[in-house]
Structure formats: C-alpha cells, structure tokens
Design a protein around this motif. Structure first.
Motif, PDB file in Angstrom:
ATOM      1  N   GLU A 252      -4.327  14.478  12.925  1.00 49.00           N
ATOM      2  CA  GLU A 252      -5.255  13.822  12.056  1.00 49.00           C
ATOM      3  C   GLU A 252      -4.748  13.339  10.671  1.00 49.00           C
ATOM      4  O   GLU A 252      -4.938  12.211  10.450  1.00 49.00           O
ATOM      5  N   LYS A 253      -3.633  13.879  10.359  1.00 45.51           N
ATOM      6  CA  LYS A 253      -3.073  13.800   8.967  1.00 45.51           C
ATOM      7  C   LYS A 253      -2.189  12.348   9.158  1.00 45.51           C
ATOM      8  O   LYS A 253      -2.353  11.416   8.497  1.00 45.51           O
ATOM      9  N   VAL A 254      -1.528  12.237  10.191  1.00 46.43           N
ATOM     10  CA  VAL A 254      -0.776  11.175  10.527  1.00 46.43           C
ATOM     11  C   VAL A 254      -1.689   9.814  10.815  1.00 46.43           C
ATOM     12  O   VAL A 254      -1.523   8.819  10.177  1.00 46.43           O
ATOM     13  N   LYS A 255      -2.626  10.107  11.668  1.00 48.23           N
ATOM     14  CA  LYS A 255      -3.626   9.127  11.940  1.00 48.23           C
ATOM     15  C   LYS A 255      -4.386   8.559  10.777  1.00 48.23           C
ATOM     16  O   LYS A 255      -4.457   7.379  10.432  1.00 48.23           O
ATOM     17  N   GLY A 256      -4.648   9.346   9.834  1.00 47.45           N
ATOM     18  CA  GLY A 256      -5.057   8.940   8.552  1.00 47.45           C
ATOM     19  C   GLY A 256      -4.213   8.044   7.638  1.00 47.45           C
ATOM     20  O   GLY A 256      -4.797   7.268   7.139  1.00 47.45           O
ATOM     21  N   LEU A 257      -3.194   8.207   7.651  1.00 47.45           N
ATOM     22  CA  LEU A 257      -1.979   7.588   6.934  1.00 47.45           C
ATOM     23  C   LEU A 257      -1.960   6.207   7.508  1.00 47.45           C
ATOM     24  O   LEU A 257      -1.797   5.292   6.828  1.00 47.45           O
ATOM     25  N   ILE A 258      -1.824   6.356   8.987  1.00 51.72           N
ATOM     26  CA  ILE A 258      -1.722   4.839   9.449  1.00 51.72           C
ATOM     27  C   ILE A 258      -2.940   4.012   9.486  1.00 51.72           C
ATOM     28  O   ILE A 258      -2.896   2.643   9.031  1.00 51.72           O
ATOM     29  N   GLN A 259      -4.069   4.719   9.375  1.00 55.80           N
ATOM     30  CA  GLN A 259      -5.470   4.095   9.142  1.00 55.80           C
ATOM     31  C   GLN A 259      -5.543   3.444   7.766  1.00 55.80           C
ATOM     32  O   GLN A 259      -5.784   2.323   7.849  1.00 55.80           O
ATOM     33  N   GLN A 260      -5.163   4.195   6.740  1.00 53.10           N
ATOM     34  CA  GLN A 260      -5.104   3.749   5.518  1.00 53.10           C
ATOM     35  C   GLN A 260      -4.284   2.524   5.342  1.00 53.10           C
ATOM     36  O   GLN A 260      -4.602   1.489   4.576  1.00 53.10           O
ATOM     37  N   SER A 261      -2.987   2.662   5.955  1.00 53.13           N
ATOM     38  CA  SER A 261      -2.337   1.431   5.952  1.00 53.13           C
ATOM     39  C   SER A 261      -2.345   0.126   6.475  1.00 53.13           C
ATOM     40  O   SER A 261      -2.605  -0.787   5.919  1.00 53.13           O
TER      41      SER A 261
ATOM     42  N   THR B   1       0.874  -1.221   0.030  1.00 51.72           N
ATOM     43  CA  THR B   1       0.097  -0.124   0.213  1.00 51.72           C
ATOM     44  C   THR B   1       0.866   1.238  -0.200  1.00 51.72           C
ATOM     45  O   THR B   1       2.016   1.238   0.424  1.00 51.72           O
ATOM     46  N   ILE B   2       0.257   2.516  -0.469  1.00 46.63           N
ATOM     47  CA  ILE B   2       1.037   3.732  -0.414  1.00 46.63           C
ATOM     48  C   ILE B   2      -0.050   4.587   0.087  1.00 46.63           C
ATOM     49  O   ILE B   2      -1.309   4.235   0.372  1.00 46.63           O
ATOM     50  N   ALA B   3       0.424   5.854   0.653  1.00 49.56           N
ATOM     51  CA  ALA B   3      -0.292   6.986   0.703  1.00 49.56           C
ATOM     52  C   ALA B   3      -0.077   8.025  -0.165  1.00 49.56           C
ATOM     53  O   ALA B   3       0.959   8.114  -0.720  1.00 49.56           O
ATOM     54  N   VAL B   4      -1.121   8.687  -0.460  1.00 48.44           N
ATOM     55  CA  VAL B   4      -1.042  10.043  -1.190  1.00 48.44           C
ATOM     56  C   VAL B   4      -1.356  11.191  -0.391  1.00 48.44           C
ATOM     57  O   VAL B   4      -2.085  11.512  -0.048  1.00 48.44           O
ATOM     58  N   HIS B   5      -0.175  12.164  -0.389  1.00 50.54           N
ATOM     59  CA  HIS B   5      -0.409  13.414   0.333  1.00 50.54           C
ATOM     60  C   HIS B   5       0.179  14.478  -0.513  1.00 50.54           C
ATOM     61  O   HIS B   5       1.463  14.520  -1.082  1.00 50.54           O
ATOM     62  N   ALA B   6      -0.542  15.786  -0.518  1.00 50.68           N
ATOM     63  CA  ALA B   6      -0.289  16.634  -1.416  1.00 50.68           C
ATOM     64  C   ALA B   6       0.150  16.299  -2.811  1.00 50.68           C
ATOM     65  O   ALA B   6       1.053  16.982  -3.336  1.00 50.68           O
ATOM     66  N   GLY B   7      -0.631  15.354  -3.391  1.00 49.09           N
ATOM     67  CA  GLY B   7      -0.328  14.826  -4.691  1.00 49.09           C
ATOM     68  C   GLY B   7       1.240  13.945  -4.780  1.00 49.09           C
ATOM     69  O   GLY B   7       1.435  13.644  -6.050  1.00 49.09           O
ATOM     70  N   LYS B   8       1.606  13.615  -3.515  1.00 48.20           N
ATOM     71  CA  LYS B   8       2.813  12.644  -3.915  1.00 48.20           C
ATOM     72  C   LYS B   8       2.566  11.420  -3.125  1.00 48.20           C
ATOM     73  O   LYS B   8       1.778  11.374  -2.282  1.00 48.20           O
ATOM     74  N   ILE B   9       3.213  10.506  -3.739  1.00 55.41           N
ATOM     75  CA  ILE B   9       3.043   9.101  -3.063  1.00 55.41           C
ATOM     76  C   ILE B   9       3.979   9.135  -1.780  1.00 55.41           C
ATOM     77  O   ILE B   9       4.992   9.418  -1.947  1.00 55.41           O
ATOM     78  N   ILE B  10       3.549   8.385  -0.736  1.00 56.20           N
ATOM     79  CA  ILE B  10       4.403   8.230   0.482  1.00 56.20           C
ATOM     80  C   ILE B  10       4.293   6.758   0.738  1.00 56.20           C
ATOM     81  O   ILE B  10       3.345   6.096   0.842  1.00 56.20           O
TER      82      ILE B  10
END
Length: 235
Positions: free
Chosen positions: A210-219, A52-61
C-alpha cells in the motif's frame, strides 16, 4: 539531464529498481534501502521527469533516488517514477552514474508476467556476464532463455558497457507484489551475503504494498494534474 551526487563511493555494485510489472523493482529496492540502512547520496534528474515529490516519514522522496549501503559497497537506485517513454535517457544516466562511481557491475530488478499466483514465485536471470550467470545457475536460479523484455531493464541490458544482470520474478498482478520482490532479495542475499530477513517483508506485505502503491499513484496523479492544467491554459 544529469546525475547529482553528494558522495561518490568507488568500485561499487549498482542495483536498480524501476516501476514495472508488479512493481517488483520498486518494492525490492525500497526494502533493500531500509534493511541495509542505505543512506541517500543523490538522485537522477532530467526535464521529462514528473515535477513531483513524495513525502514519507517527514522526508522528501524524489522520483529517482540514489542510496549507498557502505557495508556492502552497494549503490541502490530506487524509482517511484515510471520510466515509460524515458527508458533510453534513464539508461544513459545510469551509465554516467556507473562511470562516475567506477561500478563493477549492474543488477536490474524486474517482474515478469505469470498466468497464476503461487506462494513462491520463480526467479529467472539474464546476464551479459558468463561468470555471473554460472554463479546464479549454481545458486539454483534458472536462465531466461525465451521471452520479451521491455522498459528500463531492456534499455540497460542493451546500453550498459558493464557486466549487467537482470533478475526477473514471476508476478501475476499489476499491483505491488511483495512476495515476488522477496524472492529476488533471496537471490541477492545468496550472491552478496546481505543478511536480510525476508520474513518481515512477507508478513508486512499488505502494508508495504500500500505504501509503494500510494507513492506511485501520487506520482501519476501529479502528472495527470499537470496535463489537465496545461490543457486548461490552451482552452
């Protein structure tokens, strides 16, 4: 299982932050990357990582990224992927990264449980390097003399051949704790004169958490989804 690098700066200091109690390591490393304007230079990869990846500000994390702050010759390893069950492999990859970059020392950022919330969480340290330990004591940081350390931090402390220091900030919550992360950044600022203003971190705590929590939840959701899909194949 490998380290993929686009650049290979040498004689660096490595600072790593993985999701742990209060997500302190992830929040602190993310803030360091943003405010030191550290550039992406690579990532850690192995089969057991969630696909999985996250997308933030149009960039892949990616799950575990490597960034470089040239001004301070500091490499920051930032993870949105839980290291649970993968601690030894992660520590092996971190050692490989350290060897490739001829790293001088490693810092591990972590949260430690506290019974109650405080406006100014305490920070403790454990270091395998006596000189660094004295510097931290002089800076007013207390040594962790008793306790149990788990997760990636424990694996790094056990397996790293380099001087390794773990910084633990008190947190009373399993949710992202920006105040605890801010206290760890204060300590790093004292050691390396990073010139980081932590006021924005505290002021923007809710948004940042909330930003970091969202990334973790997505993962985590992606991993759960993959497991359900696997079960559906069997059924």
């Amino acid at each position: 299982m490998k380290v993929e690098l686009e650049k290979k700066p040498q004689n660096v200091i490595i600072v790593e932050g993985f999701p742990g109690f209060g997500l302190v390591g992830t929040v602190a490393s993310e803030y360091l990357i943003e405010h030191l304007k550290a550039e992406y230079i690579g990532h850690l990869w192995f089969d057991e990582l969630p696909a999985t990846i996250a997308v933030h500000a149009g960039k892949i994390i990616r799950p575990i990224e490597i960034h470089y702050a040239k001004k301070y010759n500091m490499v920051i390893v930032h993870s949105i992927a839980s290291g649970q069950g993968m601690e030894w492999k992660i520590s092996t990859l971190l050692n490989e990264l350290a060897k490739t970059l001829k790293a001088k020392e490693i810092f591990s950022l972590e949260g430690v449980g506290s019974q109650e919330a405080t406006e100014k969480p305490k920070v403790y340290f454990y270091s395998t390097d006596e000189k660094r330990g004295k510097m931290l004591t002089t800076a007013g940081v207390k040594s962790l003399d008793e306790g149990i350390v788990m997760g990636v931090t424990s694996a790094v402390l056990l397996k790293s051949p380099l001087p390794t220091t773990a910084l633990f900030a008190e947190t009373h919550t399993a949710l992202p704790d920006s105040k605890a992360a801010a206290e760890i950044i204060k300590v790093l600022d004292k050691l390396f004169n990073l010139g980081i203003d932590i006021k924005p971190l505290i002021a923007m705590a809710a948004q940042f958490e909330e930003k970091v929590k969202g990334l973790i939840q997505q993962s985590e959701a992606a991993v759960d989804g993959a497991q359900r899909k696997k079960l559906s194949y069997v059924g």
